[in-house]
Design an enzyme around this catalytic site. Structure first.
Site, short mmCIF file in Angstrom:
data_model
loop_
_atom_site.label_atom_id
_atom_site.label_comp_id
_atom_site.label_asym_id
_atom_site.label_seq_id
_atom_site.Cartn_x
_atom_site.Cartn_y
_atom_site.Cartn_z
N LYS A 195 0.82 -1.22 0.00
CA LYS A 195 0.00 0.00 0.00
C LYS A 195 0.86 1.27 0.00
O LYS A 195 0.45 2.28 -0.58
CB LYS A 195 -1.00 0.00 1.14
CG LYS A 195 -0.42 0.15 2.53
CD LYS A 195 -1.58 0.35 3.48
CE LYS A 195 -1.26 0.37 4.94
NZ LYS A 195 0.03 0.02 5.46
N ARG A 223 -5.54 3.32 12.14
CA ARG A 223 -5.28 1.89 12.31
C ARG A 223 -6.40 1.19 13.06
O ARG A 223 -6.49 -0.03 13.03
CB ARG A 223 -3.99 1.68 13.13
CG ARG A 223 -2.73 1.84 12.33
CD ARG A 223 -1.54 1.41 13.18
NE ARG A 223 -0.30 1.97 12.68
CZ ARG A 223 0.38 1.46 11.65
NH1 ARG A 223 -0.04 0.38 11.05
NH2 ARG A 223 1.49 2.04 11.24
N ARG A 237 12.43 -12.97 0.67
CA ARG A 237 13.42 -11.93 0.91
C ARG A 237 14.69 -12.52 1.48
O ARG A 237 14.66 -13.47 2.26
CB ARG A 237 12.88 -10.92 1.93
CG ARG A 237 11.81 -10.02 1.36
CD ARG A 237 11.52 -8.99 2.41
NE ARG A 237 10.48 -8.07 2.00
CZ ARG A 237 9.97 -7.13 2.79
NH1 ARG A 237 10.42 -7.02 4.04
NH2 ARG A 237 9.05 -6.33 2.37
N ARG A 254 15.78 -13.14 7.24
CA ARG A 254 15.72 -12.48 8.56
C ARG A 254 14.52 -12.98 9.36
O ARG A 254 13.50 -13.34 8.79
CB ARG A 254 15.60 -10.96 8.37
CG ARG A 254 16.91 -10.29 8.02
CD ARG A 254 16.72 -8.81 7.92
NE ARG A 254 15.76 -8.50 6.87
CZ ARG A 254 15.76 -7.37 6.16
NH1 ARG A 254 16.69 -6.47 6.37
NH2 ARG A 254 14.86 -7.15 5.23
N ARG A 287 2.12 -10.89 12.54
CA ARG A 287 1.83 -9.49 12.19
C ARG A 287 0.51 -9.37 11.45
O ARG A 287 -0.28 -8.45 11.68
CB ARG A 287 2.95 -8.93 11.29
CG ARG A 287 4.02 -8.17 12.03
CD ARG A 287 4.80 -7.22 11.13
NE ARG A 287 5.23 -7.78 9.87
CZ ARG A 287 6.42 -8.34 9.64
NH1 ARG A 287 7.31 -8.44 10.61
NH2 ARG A 287 6.74 -8.80 8.44
#
Ligand SMILES: [Zn+2]
Length: 214
Positions: free
Chosen positions: A13, A88, A127, A160, A171
């Site tokens: 986003k 949020r 990643r 990571r 999350r």
């Protein structure tokens, strides 16, 4: 044009917010930037926010709303803005609606960049970061010349902790609990627009410009 960006962490986003800001000539406003600017300039609101942050506490909703409202009242926001990372929560959204109403304003669009959790977990899982120089890569979108080896320094690449599937899913769960109700909120206001965030960045943007207009 006043726009709110919704979408899970990793849905892209922020990228779309930047593209909207550039095309329509309106500022891209992230709460992180507002906090940093106010603290750097030593404003009253910034000082207040800092007392919470220094104690490791969350900045209370009313103060966050004050900071955002103060920002959208600035000259460069006359023709609109893209809010990224705010609101949020429902209390924040309600406070924003109320504050804007007082100024005779309202949000025009809440854009949900929709990407299924599995896709986000997969994206993040691709990643890689160099342990030596910190350079970042993606196995699919930005691969190194030699697998597992940093192009820049020859260091070893790792996944990571932040990008590990279990961390990403945690999350996402927080996001769904907290922010998903906003989707219902803006749907009931008739301003929610959902775009498919799984396609190419430019195709996502094209879908957004279809309802924002040329
Ligand atoms: Zn490296």
């Amino acid at each position: 044009m006043k726009i709110i960006m919704l979408g899970a962490p990793g849905a892209g986003k922020g990228t779309q917010a930047k593209k909207i800001a550039a095309k329509y000539g309106i500022p891209h406003i992230s709460t992180g930037d507002i906090f940093r600017a106010n603290i750097k300039n030593g404003t009253e609101l910034g000082k207040k926010a800092k007392t919470y942050m220094d104690q490791g506490l969350l900045v209370p909703d009313e103060l966050v709303v004050d900071l955002v409202v103060d920002r959208v009242n600035q000259d460069d926001c006359k023709n609109g803005y893209v809010l990224d990372g705010f609101p949020r929560t429902i209390p924040q959204a309600e406070a924003l609606t109320e504050a804007l109403e007082k100024m005779g304003q309202k949000v025009d669009f809440a854009i949900d960049v929709n990407v299924p959790d599995e896709n986000i977990v997969k994206r993040m899982g691709g990643r890689r970061a160099c342990v030596t120089c910190g350079a970042t890569y993606h196995m699919v979108y930005a691969p190194t010349k030699k697998e597992g080896i940093c192009d820049t320094c020859g260091g070893e690449l790792i996944l990571r902790d932040d990008d590990k599937p279990e961390t990403v899913q945690k999350r996402l769960n927080v996001y769904h609990d907290q922010t998903q109700p906003l989707i219902d909120y803006y749907t009931s206001q008739g301003i929610l627009r959902t775009v498919d965030g799984t396609v190419d960045i430019d195709d996502v943007f094209r879908a957004i410009t279809e309802f924002l207009g040329a």
